[in-house]
Design a protein around this motif. Structure first.
Motif, PDB file in Angstrom:
ATOM      1  N   SER A 332       0.841  -1.196   0.000  1.00  0.00           N
ATOM      2  CA  SER A 332       0.000   0.000   0.000  1.00  0.00           C
ATOM      3  C   SER A 332       0.878   1.249   0.000  1.00  0.00           C
ATOM      4  O   SER A 332       0.598   2.234  -0.697  1.00  0.00           O
ATOM      5  N   LEU A 335       2.476   2.223  -3.365  1.00  0.00           N
ATOM      6  CA  LEU A 335       1.617   2.904  -4.330  1.00  0.00           C
ATOM      7  C   LEU A 335       1.985   4.383  -4.475  1.00  0.00           C
ATOM      8  O   LEU A 335       1.735   4.995  -5.519  1.00  0.00           O
ATOM      9  N   GLY A 392       1.252   1.527 -10.982  1.00  0.00           N
ATOM     10  CA  GLY A 392       0.227   1.823  -9.991  1.00  0.00           C
ATOM     11  C   GLY A 392      -1.062   1.055 -10.210  1.00  0.00           C
ATOM     12  O   GLY A 392      -1.630   0.481  -9.267  1.00  0.00           O
ATOM     13  N   ASP A 393      -1.551   1.027 -11.443  1.00  0.00           N
ATOM     14  CA  ASP A 393      -2.808   0.320 -11.720  1.00  0.00           C
ATOM     15  C   ASP A 393      -2.663  -1.175 -11.453  1.00  0.00           C
ATOM     16  O   ASP A 393      -3.583  -1.827 -10.950  1.00  0.00           O
ATOM     17  N   LYS A 396      -2.726  -1.755  -7.704  1.00  0.00           N
ATOM     18  CA  LYS A 396      -4.090  -1.637  -7.185  1.00  0.00           C
ATOM     19  C   LYS A 396      -4.880  -2.928  -7.427  1.00  0.00           C
ATOM     20  O   LYS A 396      -5.640  -3.368  -6.564  1.00  0.00           O
ATOM     21  N   GLU A 397      -4.690  -3.523  -8.599  1.00  0.00           N
ATOM     22  CA  GLU A 397      -5.385  -4.777  -8.903  1.00  0.00           C
ATOM     23  C   GLU A 397      -4.869  -5.910  -8.021  1.00  0.00           C
ATOM     24  O   GLU A 397      -5.653  -6.733  -7.519  1.00  0.00           O
ATOM     25  N   LYS A 400      -6.292  -5.475  -4.579  1.00  0.00           N
ATOM     26  CA  LYS A 400      -7.701  -5.883  -4.576  1.00  0.00           C
ATOM     27  C   LYS A 400      -7.836  -7.401  -4.498  1.00  0.00           C
ATOM     28  O   LYS A 400      -8.640  -7.942  -3.726  1.00  0.00           O
TER      29      LYS A 400
END
Length: 470
Positions: A332, A335, A392-393, A396-397, A400
């Protein structure tokens, strides 16, 4: 496809719900005359984890779990405390909700209480009498177990074995009133000034087994997907539920039967019991042990296997949970400066791990294999946290995916941002541990707060705290 072990058939079967993408599930709840113990918690956490995986897999779950709020234990306990049975029930239902919330159990869709369904119970019994499966004797009503041709099918015992088992649950006076020793009570006549309700057979109260048949079919239909509970409930409780339900409705009852294993205590693997002095309530335990650790410890053992409750196993759960939490915090934080290109190999590795996780959990909710996959995901995340460049994307995935997998075990991952109320709660628990001279717990809580970026200062006027970036 999810495959589960059906106690009725003694084999794994493909799970095919009555309604596509929906699961109807009934799990026997507690008799609310005391705090739940860790044996109760094992069943509650096991089926909550199963429910969570169904939801992870895209199912809409209707989860019903009852409260038995009148029986002999409750009547006797209420008399000793000089209170009413409803007062006793309300106290421990509230305690149940508090204790299960502490270990992050999702609230049931419906928590029906036996005493709120007396008219339906009476009607159900009348149907059994009309169908020739029940009879009345001096205000008591009994079920003719031998009349039900498949009696014993779930517990895989013959009628003579079941008769011997039934004798352990009745007294000589009751045996004399029955047509057959194996018959069981549907309605019990009132004794002296016991709590009671009026019925066609006089004042009395329902037997234990009938309530679950009535409430499960009321809220889930005559036939529903899954019925669960501890393995000790196979006989007589679940066996009797099947007999009376099918005799009343003429339809199949539960399509799949699931039972969780026991909890043993200590290195000698003693079964937990009050007589052995190894009886531990969740209400007391969560004051000494991080509730997330208790939850993680129980959720990561496959539900049908026994759990050995020892301090060393709790310590191991703490260490593993810390690794998961730390990996989440690190990724986290990463990021903040993620500016690289997407890495195809990382995406492929993460996808393979998600596939492996589903394969493990689809195999009768094998949480032990499932959590092993999570540990592999931790390794992947830790490598990315130290990489020179990350996207970054993509991060994030990954986060998740990771959060949703860990949530199946009832662990809600949090980053370093903790609110003031949670900090105060942890400090209160630490202060209590210090007052109890439980310095190991006190030190553990201080370390947890430090990991969250909280600096403590113990003064003569109490404990002060601040964030290390203040």
């Amino acid at each position: 496809m999810i495959r589960l072990y059906n106690t009725m058939t003694r084999q794994k079967e493909d799970f095919k719900p009555l309604v596509n993408n929906q699961v109807s599930m009934y799990v026997c709840g507690p008799t609310v005359y005391n705090y739940i113990h860790i044996g109760n918690a094992r069943s509650i956490i096991a089926f909550d984890t199963i429910r969570r995986y169904f939801e992870y897999s895209g199912y809409d779950v209707k989860f019903v779990s009852n409260f038995t709020d009148v029986d002999d234990k409750m009547i006797n306990t209420a008399k000793k405390e000089n209170i009413t049975v409803p007062e006793l029930a309300n106290r421990f239902i509230n305690a149940f909700r508090e204790d299960t919330r502490a270990v992050n159990v999702e609230p049931a869709t419906i928590n029906p209480r036996a005493t709120e369904h007396i008219p339906e119970i009476i009607k159900f019994i009348e149907t059994l009498i009309a169908n020739g499966y029940a009879y009345e004797v001096d205000g008591d009503v009994y079920y003719r177990a031998r009349k039900f041709k498949n009696y014993g099918q779930l517990s895989h015992q013959n009628i003579d074995e079941l008769e011997q088992g039934a004798s352990q649950h009745i007294d000589d006076e009751e045996t004399e009133r029955k047509e057959d020793p194996i018959d069981f009570a549907l309605w019990k006549a009132q004794k002296s000034d016991e709590i009671s309700w009026e019925s066609p057979w006089g004042a009395g109260r329902p037997g234990w087994h009938i309530e679950c048949s009535v409430m499960s079919t009321k809220y889930l239909g005559n036939t529903f997907d899954i019925h669960g509970g501890g393995e000790d409930l196979q006989f007589p409780h679940h066996e009797n539920e099947i007999a009376q339900s099918i005799a009343a409705t003429g339809e199949q009852f539960a399509r799949y039967w699931m039972h969780n294993g026991f909890v043993t205590v200590g290195d000698e693997n003693e079964k937990m019991s009050k007589s052995l002095g190894n009886f531990v309530t969740v209400h007391d335990l969560v004051k000494k042990v991080n509730p997330d650790v208790l939850r993680f410890f129980m959720a990561t053992t496959q539900y049908r296997k026994p759990i050995q409750y020892t301090q060393s196993n709790l310590d191991e759960a703490q260490n593993n949970l810390d690794k998961i939490q730390n990996a989440f915090v690190n990724i986290s934080y990463r990021l903040k400066d993620a500016n690289g290109k997407e890495d195809y190999e990382v995406a492929k590795s993460a996808g393979n791990l998600v596939t492996d996780f589903k394969a493990a959990m689809d195999d009768d909710f094998n949480t032990q294999n499932g959590i092993t996959v999570v540990y592999e995901f931790v390794k992947l995340i830790n490598v990315l946290s130290e990489a020179d460049q990350v996207n970054g994307d993509q991060l994030k995935e990954l986060i998740k995916q990771f959060v949703s997998m860990v949530a199946v075990f009832g662990i809600d991952l949090k980053n370093n941002e903790i609110d003031d109320a949670d900090i105060e709660k942890l400090i209160q628990r630490r202060n209590q541990a210090r007052a109890d001279r439980d310095f190991a717990t006190s030190d553990q809580l201080r370390d947890e707060l430090q990991e969250l970026g909280i600096v403590l200062e113990d003064t003569a006027k109490g404990t002060r705290w601040k964030r290390n970036n203040d």
